[in-house]
Design a protein around this motif. Structure first.
Motif, mmCIF file in Angstrom:
data_model
loop_
_atom_site.group_PDB
_atom_site.id
_atom_site.type_symbol
_atom_site.label_atom_id
_atom_site.label_comp_id
_atom_site.label_asym_id
_atom_site.label_seq_id
_atom_site.Cartn_x
_atom_site.Cartn_y
_atom_site.Cartn_z
ATOM 1 N N THR A 26 -15.326 0.494 -4.281
ATOM 2 C CA THR A 26 -14.069 0.369 -4.562
ATOM 3 C C THR A 26 -13.388 -0.157 -3.314
ATOM 4 O OG1 THR A 26 -14.234 1.868 -6.521
ATOM 5 C CG2 THR A 26 -11.899 1.180 -5.726
ATOM 6 N N ILE A 27 -12.639 -1.222 -3.410
ATOM 7 C CA ILE A 27 -11.866 -1.630 -2.103
ATOM 8 C C ILE A 27 -10.412 -1.755 -2.433
ATOM 9 C CG2 ILE A 27 -11.504 -3.444 -0.355
ATOM 10 C CD1 ILE A 27 -14.644 -4.373 -1.120
ATOM 11 N N TYR A 28 -9.511 -1.240 -1.394
ATOM 12 C CA TYR A 28 -8.124 -1.364 -1.697
ATOM 13 C C TYR A 28 -7.661 -2.038 -0.222
ATOM 14 C CZ TYR A 28 -8.794 2.533 -4.477
ATOM 15 O OH TYR A 28 -9.317 3.527 -5.615
ATOM 16 N N SER A 29 -6.943 -3.139 -0.383
ATOM 17 C CA SER A 29 -6.520 -3.977 0.570
ATOM 18 C C SER A 29 -5.029 -4.240 0.695
ATOM 19 C CB SER A 29 -6.969 -5.612 0.609
ATOM 20 O OG SER A 29 -8.446 -5.503 0.433
ATOM 21 N N LEU A 30 -4.333 -3.316 1.989
ATOM 22 C CA LEU A 30 -3.064 -3.284 1.955
ATOM 23 C C LEU A 30 -2.487 -4.380 3.006
ATOM 24 C CD1 LEU A 30 -3.079 0.650 2.725
ATOM 25 C CD2 LEU A 30 -3.273 -0.631 0.565
ATOM 26 N N PRO A 31 -1.611 -5.223 2.484
ATOM 27 C CA PRO A 31 -1.214 -6.276 3.245
ATOM 28 C C PRO A 31 -0.161 -6.050 4.349
ATOM 29 C CG PRO A 31 -0.171 -6.458 0.983
ATOM 30 C CD PRO A 31 -1.193 -5.196 1.033
ATOM 31 N N ILE A 32 -0.309 -6.552 5.590
ATOM 32 C CA ILE A 32 0.521 -6.352 6.446
ATOM 33 C C ILE A 32 1.453 -7.623 6.898
ATOM 34 C CG2 ILE A 32 0.904 -5.936 9.095
ATOM 35 C CD1 ILE A 32 0.347 -3.617 7.492
ATOM 36 N N LYS A 33 2.597 -7.773 6.486
ATOM 37 C CA LYS A 33 3.473 -9.042 6.540
ATOM 38 C C LYS A 33 3.732 -9.201 7.943
ATOM 39 C CE LYS A 33 5.318 -8.061 1.725
ATOM 40 N NZ LYS A 33 6.444 -7.843 1.223
ATOM 41 N N ASN A 34 3.513 -10.497 8.231
ATOM 42 C CA ASN A 34 3.894 -11.177 9.425
ATOM 43 C C ASN A 34 4.001 -12.646 9.786
ATOM 44 O OD1 ASN A 34 2.214 -12.020 12.623
ATOM 45 N ND2 ASN A 34 4.032 -10.459 12.689
ATOM 46 N N SER A 35 4.985 -13.008 10.211
ATOM 47 C CA SER A 35 5.093 -14.347 10.067
ATOM 48 C C SER A 35 4.227 -15.340 10.938
ATOM 49 C CB SER A 35 6.939 -14.653 10.592
ATOM 50 O OG SER A 35 6.873 -14.272 11.909
ATOM 51 N N GLU A 36 3.732 -14.703 11.934
ATOM 52 C CA GLU A 36 2.943 -15.256 12.849
ATOM 53 C C GLU A 36 1.442 -15.534 12.167
ATOM 54 O OE1 GLU A 36 2.676 -13.781 16.914
ATOM 55 O OE2 GLU A 36 4.357 -12.326 16.201
ATOM 56 N N THR A 37 0.908 -14.714 11.526
ATOM 57 C CA THR A 37 -0.349 -14.665 11.269
ATOM 58 C C THR A 37 -0.540 -14.018 9.981
ATOM 59 O OG1 THR A 37 -1.030 -13.792 13.497
ATOM 60 C CG2 THR A 37 -2.884 -13.806 11.830
ATOM 61 N N LYS A 38 -1.516 -15.051 8.820
ATOM 62 C CA LYS A 38 -1.493 -14.581 7.591
ATOM 63 C C LYS A 38 -2.831 -13.836 7.516
ATOM 64 C CE LYS A 38 0.889 -18.739 5.593
ATOM 65 N NZ LYS A 38 0.616 -20.000 4.828
#
Length: 358
Positions: A26-38
Motif C-alpha cells: 500500500t502506497i500513499y503519496s502526499l503532494p508537495i505544492k511548489n511553483s518551481e517543480t512538479k
C-alpha cells in the motif's frame, strides 16, 4: 551489494515506488505544492498488519540533500523485506523534504529546516539564540562568494565564543530570519502538516512506536551516531540499548548537553515531537541515525554558501559549485562510505525490529 543509491530525487522516488509495487504494498503519496517543480511527493509505504500493536517507522530526507543515504537504505529493505509478525507493521516515509532533495538543499521550499519546524501544542515560532544574531552577517551573506578562508574565520570565532556556545548558537534553530540558515519557520510547513494528518488518520491503537530518522553529516567519517529520545526514557534502558546495538546512544534531552557531548546540541521542533504529541499513550522510542561525513566546520561552510547562492540569485543551477559542494559534504562520492552507510542502515533497522518487537 546491489546499488541502491540514486543520483537525484526523481530517480530515488522511481526506484522506491518500483520496489514497493513489486511487493504490491500500500502506497500513499502526499503532494508537495511548489511553483518551481512538479511531481514532488512524500511517499509512504505500509508493510505488515493493518491494525498493529507495534509500529516501526523509518524516515528519510527530512534534511533534503541528506536523503540519498536514507532512500538507499529504504530501497534495500524493500528489495529484501524483513519478516515481521502479525502484530507488527513497518512504515517507510520516503523523503520527507522532497523539494530539498530535488534542489540539493537541506531546507525546504520555504527555506525552512524541517527538523526545527515540528513545534506542537501552540509552541511559539519566534526567537533566536543571541549568538546567532551576533553572527548573522557571517552566517547569512547577502550574496554568494566562495569563502577560501572560512576555516580560519570560524576558528577565530570558536576561540571568541567557545565551541559549545558557538555550536548551540548556530545550529539549535532560529525563528526570526526567513532567509537565514536553520530557520524553523513561522508555522507548521505543508510537509509536516501532511505528515501530521496522515499519522492521525492511519495510526491507531499502537502500544509501541519506534522511529528511525536517517541523516548524514554529524560524526566522524563513516561513523554511525545514534541520538535517542523516548517518553519513558531511563538511564538503565539506554545502557541496555548501548550493549545490544554495540553503539553509544546519545540522549536527546537537555541534560545531555551540559555534559559536553561532542555531537549534541539543544534543539526544539524536532521530528519526534509530533509522535509524543499525537500518541501519548504509546511507548515512543525515537532514534536519529547519523552517518558521519566531514568535520562540522566543513558542513557549515557548505550550508552557508549554498544558502547564500540559492536565496540571492535570480535563477540557480544544480550544477553551481555551492550545490555540488553541499551534495558532496552530505552525500560523499566515496564507494566505501556509501556501502558502509547502507550496511549500517539495514543492520540498525533489523536490530530495532528484533530489540523492540521480539
Amino acid at each position: 551489494m546491489k546499488n541502491y543509491f540514486s543520483q537525484d530525487y526523481f530517480e530515488a522516488r522511481k526506484l522506491f515506488l518500483s520496489l514497493s509495487n513489486k511487493h504490491t504494498l500500500t502506497i500513499y503519496s502526499l503532494p508537495i505544492k511548489n511553483s518551481e517543480t512538479k511531481n514532488l511527493y512524500i511517499d509512504i509505504v505500509w508493510v505488515g498488519s493493518k491494525k498493529p500493536k507495534n509500529l516501526l517507522i523509518h524516515t528519510s530526507g527530512i534534511h533534503g540533500v541528506e536523503g540519498f543515504a536514507g532512500s538507499a537504505v529504504q530501497c534495500c529493505l524493500l528489495d529484501n523485506l524483513p519478516k515481521i509478525d502479525n502484530k507488527t507493521a513497518v512504515v517507510f516515509i520516503h523523503v520527507a523534504n522532497p523539494y530539498g532533495m530535488a534542489h540539493l538543499r537541506r531546507f525546504n521550499e520555504s527555506n525552512v529546516d524541517l527538523n526545527r519546524n515540528f513545534l506542537i501544542n501552540n509552541n511559539i515560532f519566534s526567537g533566536s539564540p543571541s549568538g546567532y544574531n551576533k553572527l548573522f552577517s557571517f552566517l547569512n551573506p547577502s550574496s554568494y562568494k566562495k569563502n577560501n578562508f572560512f576555516i580560519l574565520k570560524i576558528l577565530f570565532k570558536t576561540i571568541h565564543f567557545g565551541y559549545m556556545t558557538l555550536k548551540e548558537s548556530i545550529a539549535s534553530g532560529q525563528y526570526d530570519h526567513p532567509k537565514g540558515i536553520f530557520f524553523g519557520g513561522n508555522s507548521l510547513e505543508q510537509g509536516p502538516l501532511l505528515l501530521k494528518k496522515w499519522l492521525e488518520q492511519h495510526i491507531k491503537g499502537c502500544e509501541k512506536i519506534t522511529i528511525i530518522d536517517v541523516h548524514t553529516g554529524i560524526g566522524k567519517w563513516k561513523e554511525q551516531v545514534l541520538f535517542y529520545t523516548g517518553n519513558r526514557i531511563e538511564h538503565k534502558k539506554i545502557k541496555q540499548m548501548e550493549q545490544y546495538f554495540n553503539n553509544a546512544i546519545i540522549p536527546e534531552i537537555p541534560e545531555s548537553y551540559s555534559s559536553g557531548s561532542e555531537n549534541g546540541y539543544p534543539t526544539k521542533g524536532n521530528y519526534y515531537e509530533i509522535f509524543t504529541d499525537l500518541f501519548p499513550n504509546s511507548e515512543i522510542n525515537a532514534f536519529t541515525q547519523e552517518f558521519g561525513t566531514h568535520i562540522s566546520f566543513k558542513l557549515l561552510q557548505a550550508i552557508i554558501e549554498e544558502n547564500a547562492y540559492h536565496n540571492n540569485c535570480k535563477k540557480y543551477s544544480l550544477m553551481h559549485p555551492s550545490k555540488l559542494l553541499l551534495r558532496d559534504r552530505f552525500f560523499p562520492k566515496s564507494k566505501s562510505w556509501r556501502s558502509h552507510s547502507l550496511e549500517k542502515g539495514v543492520q540498525f533497522f533489523n536490530q530495532c525490529l528484533n530489540y523492540f518487537y521480539n
